[in-house]
Design an enzyme around this catalytic site. Sequence first.
Site, short mmCIF file in Angstrom:
data_model
loop_
_atom_site.label_atom_id
_atom_site.label_comp_id
_atom_site.label_asym_id
_atom_site.label_seq_id
_atom_site.Cartn_x
_atom_site.Cartn_y
_atom_site.Cartn_z
CG ASP A 252 -5.63 -7.03 -9.02
OD1 ASP A 252 -5.81 -6.50 -10.09
OD2 ASP A 252 -5.69 -6.34 -7.89
CG HIS B 107 -12.02 -5.78 -2.38
ND1 HIS B 107 -12.79 -4.48 -1.99
CD2 HIS B 107 -11.62 -5.28 -3.29
CE1 HIS B 107 -12.57 -3.52 -2.76
NE2 HIS B 107 -12.06 -4.08 -3.80
C1 SDX Z 1 -7.63 -3.83 -5.64
O1 SDX Z 1 -10.31 -0.80 -2.92
C2 SDX Z 1 -10.32 -1.17 -4.04
O2 SDX Z 1 -11.65 -0.97 -4.66
C3 SDX Z 1 -9.10 -1.74 -4.99
C4 SDX Z 1 -9.74 -2.34 -6.26
C5 SDX Z 1 -10.08 -1.49 -7.16
O3 SDX Z 1 -10.67 -1.88 -8.32
O4 SDX Z 1 -9.47 -0.50 -7.18
O5 SDX Z 1 -10.63 -3.48 -6.20
C6 SDX Z 1 -8.45 -3.08 -6.75
O6 SDX Z 1 -6.69 -3.15 -5.15
C7 SDX Z 1 -7.79 -5.28 -5.17
C8 SDX Z 1 -7.11 -5.63 -4.06
C9 SDX Z 1 -5.72 -6.24 -4.60
N1 SDX Z 1 -4.79 -6.70 -3.40
C10 SDX Z 1 -4.54 -8.19 -3.49
O7 SDX Z 1 -5.07 -8.94 -3.82
C11 SDX Z 1 -3.46 -8.25 -2.26
C12 SDX Z 1 -3.89 -9.18 -1.28
N2 SDX Z 1 -5.01 -8.95 -0.55
C13 SDX Z 1 -4.92 -8.31 0.74
O8 SDX Z 1 -3.73 -7.95 1.26
C14 SDX Z 1 -6.22 -7.69 1.31
O9 SDX Z 1 -7.26 -8.39 1.39
C15 SDX Z 1 -6.52 -6.20 0.88
C16 SDX Z 1 -5.33 -5.47 0.91
C17 SDX Z 1 -7.13 -6.22 -0.32
C18 SDX Z 1 -7.50 -5.68 1.70
O10 SDX Z 1 -6.84 -5.33 3.17
P1 SDX Z 1 -7.69 -5.27 4.55
O11 SDX Z 1 -9.21 -4.56 4.05
O12 SDX Z 1 -6.72 -4.12 5.17
O13 SDX Z 1 -7.71 -6.39 5.17
P2 SDX Z 1 -6.77 -6.82 6.10
O14 SDX Z 1 -5.50 -7.16 5.41
O15 SDX Z 1 -6.72 -6.32 7.41
O16 SDX Z 1 -7.20 -8.67 6.08
C19 SDX Z 1 -8.39 -9.05 6.99
C20 SDX Z 1 -8.02 -10.44 7.48
C21 SDX Z 1 -6.61 -10.84 8.08
O17 SDX Z 1 -6.69 -11.84 8.71
P3 SDX Z 1 -6.94 -11.70 10.47
O18 SDX Z 1 -5.65 -11.08 10.74
O19 SDX Z 1 -8.07 -10.76 10.88
O20 SDX Z 1 -6.89 -13.14 10.88
O21 SDX Z 1 -8.15 -11.13 6.23
C22 SDX Z 1 -6.81 -11.75 6.01
C23 SDX Z 1 -5.74 -11.20 6.72
O22 SDX Z 1 -4.79 -11.56 7.03
N3 SDX Z 1 -6.53 -11.57 4.51
C24 SDX Z 1 -5.80 -12.47 3.94
C25 SDX Z 1 -6.03 -12.09 2.71
N4 SDX Z 1 -6.61 -10.95 2.58
C26 SDX Z 1 -7.04 -10.71 3.84
N5 SDX Z 1 -5.12 -13.70 4.19
C27 SDX Z 1 -4.26 -14.22 3.15
N6 SDX Z 1 -4.44 -13.56 1.86
C28 SDX Z 1 -5.16 -12.56 1.52
N7 SDX Z 1 -5.09 -12.32 0.20
#
Ligand code: SDX
Length: 384
Positions: A321, A270
């Site tokens: 989710d 998140h």
């Molecule tokens: C919702 O914003 C809100 O409030 C949203 C929400 C709401 O109620 O409205 O809470 C609802 O949208 C929840 C999120 C649903 N999405 C997912 O579950 C998709 C999977 N999650 C991610 O792709 C990610 O965590 C996000 C999109 C939710 C957040 O993205 P960020 O803040 O841009 O973080 P990032 O992608 O830059 O990740 C930072 C690090 C990375 O690693 P490094 O490159 O630094 O080594 O964390 C890792 C990412 O690769 N990472 C994950 C991961 N989430 C973050 N690695 C594997 N799986 C994941 N799910």
Amino acid sequence: MAEHNLQHIDLNDYPHINKGLDGIVAFSTTKSFINGQTGELIYSGYHIDTLADNATFEEVCFLLWNDRLPKNSELEELHKKLQSNRELPEPVLNYIKTTDKNAEPMAVVRSAVSMLADFVDSNSSDLDNAITMTAQIPTIIAAFDRARNEKEIVTPLKDGSTAFNFLYMLNGEEPGQAAERTMDLCLVLHAEHGMNASTFTCRSICSTESDMFSAVTGAIGALKGPLHGGANTAVMNTLLKLKEQGEHADPVVFTKDKLDRKEKIMGFGHRVYKTFDPRAYHLRKMSKDLAEETGHQYLYEWSEAMVKTMKDEKNIDPNVDFFSATVYYSIGIQPDLYTCIFAMSRISGWTAHFFEQKANNRLIRPRALYTGEKNLPWVPAEER
Ligand code: SDX
């Protein structure tokens, strides 16, 4: 950097960009407070745990729209307005009946909500429009699901809660108390969440002095993506993919393999929470209880194994989710409808933010750092 300092900088040469607007505070709001370090969530003054234990979705709608809880008479009035607004205009219903049965449900919800704008009274207030969309999005979802499955469309009830009526329209029979409460609690938990991508979209559209239907249509488009609301459907598809491996299914190996391939594990991570999402505790409990009741224990056990693997491997926790997917699955809802249910709830938060933006509006218009070339000489087409 504070906004006023930026006025003194030539933004054409300003080198710092906040990719994804990470950490930028662009609004003040009374709608929700999130502490991403401690995992605290408050809607208009009330802790999410207090609301989860006590509130109905309709009370949460009133709370978000008015920043206070309704009196009995006000809640009754809101129920009546929602109940009497549930039926769709005929052309919208016809669109739902005749559109491609393989269309994405979120695309159908987006198009149908957009159409609703044509059928409201030109004198209707923003609150009237918020009520219309809150009342009619469940009807759109249920009608499309029935139409695509060649089942008769169920006319909405003129009484009962949003949760009760939705399950009734979807299944063609009245839900039990437990199913109604499960659905209602899911609606409470998804109602509002600060400046998430869809709410930001809603506020951006509002800021151009466009109308509420346009703002919500845009918000639905933003919610649809798998990095946002689309993740709940993606979670279920992941679990079903694991199920296809039959007796060899191993959620730990499955998750590690995905991480090795640098794939995102849906339902985890998140932008704001750096700990367990407080909504996920409630959904986790529901998921566990329902799995036991419906014989889907393996799904719950796999989910917990994935939670542990993600914590051990990446120190990343589940978001709203993750467990909502298995909750909906256990109450018999098709996976591709999960994001629509998110929209059915978040309409309350989107519209609340629309009111707030409109009351204190300024056009939302950030800047971009230009990284292209400058002053290229013009080359005639035949010489390029
Ligand atoms: C919702 O914003 C809100 O409030 C949203 C929400 C709401 O109620 O409205 O809470 C609802 O949208 C929840 C999120 C649903 N999405 C997912 O579950 C998709 C999977 N999650 C991610 O792709 C990610 O965590 C996000 C999109 C939710 C957040 O993205 P960020 O803040 O841009 O973080 P990032 O992608 O830059 O990740 C930072 C690090 C990375 O690693 P490094 O490159 O630094 O080594 O964390 C890792 C990412 O690769 N990472 C994950 C991961 N989430 C973050 N690695 C594997 N799986 C994941 N799910």
